[in-house]
Structures are given as C-alpha cells and as structure tokens.
Design an enzyme around this catalytic site. Structure first.
Site, mmCIF file in Angstrom:
data_model
loop_
_atom_site.group_PDB
_atom_site.id
_atom_site.type_symbol
_atom_site.label_atom_id
_atom_site.label_comp_id
_atom_site.label_asym_id
_atom_site.label_seq_id
_atom_site.Cartn_x
_atom_site.Cartn_y
_atom_site.Cartn_z
ATOM 1 C CG HIS A 1 82.280 32.579 43.057
ATOM 2 N ND1 HIS A 1 82.459 31.552 42.157
ATOM 3 C CD2 HIS A 1 80.962 32.541 43.403
ATOM 4 C CE1 HIS A 1 81.301 30.935 41.952
ATOM 5 N NE2 HIS A 1 80.390 31.508 42.712
ATOM 6 N NE ARG A 2 89.625 36.972 42.890
ATOM 7 C CZ ARG A 2 90.608 37.738 43.361
ATOM 8 N NH1 ARG A 2 91.087 38.737 42.630
ATOM 9 N NH2 ARG A 2 91.105 37.509 44.570
#
Length: 223
Positions: free
Chosen positions: A196-197
């Site tokens: 998700h980064r």
C-alpha cells in the site's frame, strides 16, 4: 534450518513485517482461455517441443496488464523516498521444491510472444528444479506469480517478493454453477497482494479488472 530455509525465513519476515499490504480477489471465467489453449497447444509443441500450460497463458495476460498499470509493476527504494516505475516486465515464477522455494526470473518478458514465453518459462523452471540457477537468474524481478492451483488450492494470500510491490496468487480452476443456472463454468480465483506504500486499493482493483478481461478474452493476448 538449511541455508535455503534461513534465506527464505529472513526474506519473508522482512517482507511481511515491513510492507503494509492489502489483498484483492477476483473470480475469472476460464472457459475461453482453456478453449484457446486446447487449439494452440499442439502447434506450440510442434514448434518448440514445449507444452503450453495454463500458467503460461496467465503469465502472458499478467505481462500485458502490467504494462497498463506501472504502479503494480514497481519497486520502492530502501529509504522509502523514491518509487521506480518499470516500463518493462521481469517476471518471477515461484517454484516450490521439498527443500524450499526459489523465484527464477524471466527477463524482458514484455517483449516475448506466447511461444517465446513458453520456452523461457520451461527452461528457467527446469534449471530451478535441478538446483542450477545462477544468482542473476533470480535477481531484478518486477512482479511475481505464485501458482498453487495444481494442488487443488481454492484461494490463498501470497507474501510479496520484495522489492516487488505486488504478487499474484493463482488458485485451482473449479466448476461453478452460475446464477443458479444449469450452465457450469470453470472459475479460477486470483489474489493480488500489494504494497500500500506504492499501490492504492483503487489501482489494485483496476489492475485486476484489466487482468480478468484479458483472461476472459484471451484472443487479445495474441494480437
């Protein structure tokens, strides 16, 4: 632990505990892809001596889908300040053995035809099973596929092979009755684990939609 198991333990722990991940599942109707494979499998064997598997077709669909979604085909710098969006695909195929797991890489997979991909996949997998992979044949991947479908697994959540930002889990194709109708369709569950980064949920969902459409309309893969 064997040296291989120690490396696997270290890498999987680093990936699992460092990356905030999310998971997207889609069900894919495999009817058309299985029919296309049946039509071309003999011709590919005749030309290459290699048998095209369902994984080869899915790999081709993944490659073409990744070219439309570069954030899913990306990597993150070690200081987490830079993203590298790759405009090529070095595809890893996870290969499991009794002694552990290796992830050989098909370099420049985005430039390959189906026939070339079948040959490259079989050659690198054979080397992996024989324990003859060189270090550079396991380096520089941009995306990884892990297939447990041949073991009857209905779904699973794979751990990202860093520095990739995503990995695709391929499960078994099972007959499913759709909408209560008599028609039974072969359905496969695909699972994307994404970092998700780099990848937002919306982008992950868009990638899976593109991949689903490619698999369910496989003639587009050969154009």
């Amino acid at each position: 632990m064997s040296p291989m198991r120690k490396v696997i333990s270290k890498r999987m722990s680093e990936s699992y505990f460092s990356a905030p991940t999310f998971v997207v599942n889609v069900e894919v109707d495999m009817t058309e892809l299985l029919a296309l494979r049946k039509k071309v499998v003999d011709a590919i064997i005749e030309e290459t001596g290699k048998k095209a598997t369902v994984t080869d077709f899915i790999s081709l669909a993944v490659i073409k889908s990744l070219m439309k979604h570069p954030y899913v085909n990306a990597s993150l710098s070690s200081d987490e300040k830079e993203m590298y969006l790759h405009h090529y695909v070095n595809l890893s195929i996870a290969v499991g053995m009794d002694s552990g797991l290796v992830v050989p890489v098909i370099k420049g997979a985005d430039k390959m035809s189906l026939k070339e991909l079948v040959v490259a996949s079989k050659e690198i997998t054979t080397k992996a099973l024989a324990g003859k992979l060189k270090p550079d044949e396991m380096a520089d991947s941009t995306f990884t596929i892990s297939n447990l479908g041949m073991y009857g697994v209905k779904s699973f959540v794979p751990i990202i092979n860093q520095p990739n930002t995503a990995i695709l889990g391929v499960s078994a194709t099972v007959p499913v009755v759709l909408n209560g109708e008599v028609t039974v369709r072969p359905i496969m569950t695909l699972t994307l684990t994404a970092d998700h980064r780099v990848v937002d949920g919306l982008e992950g969902a868009k990638f899976m939609k593109t991949l689903k459409e490619a698999i369910e309309n496989p003639l587009s893969l050969l154009i």
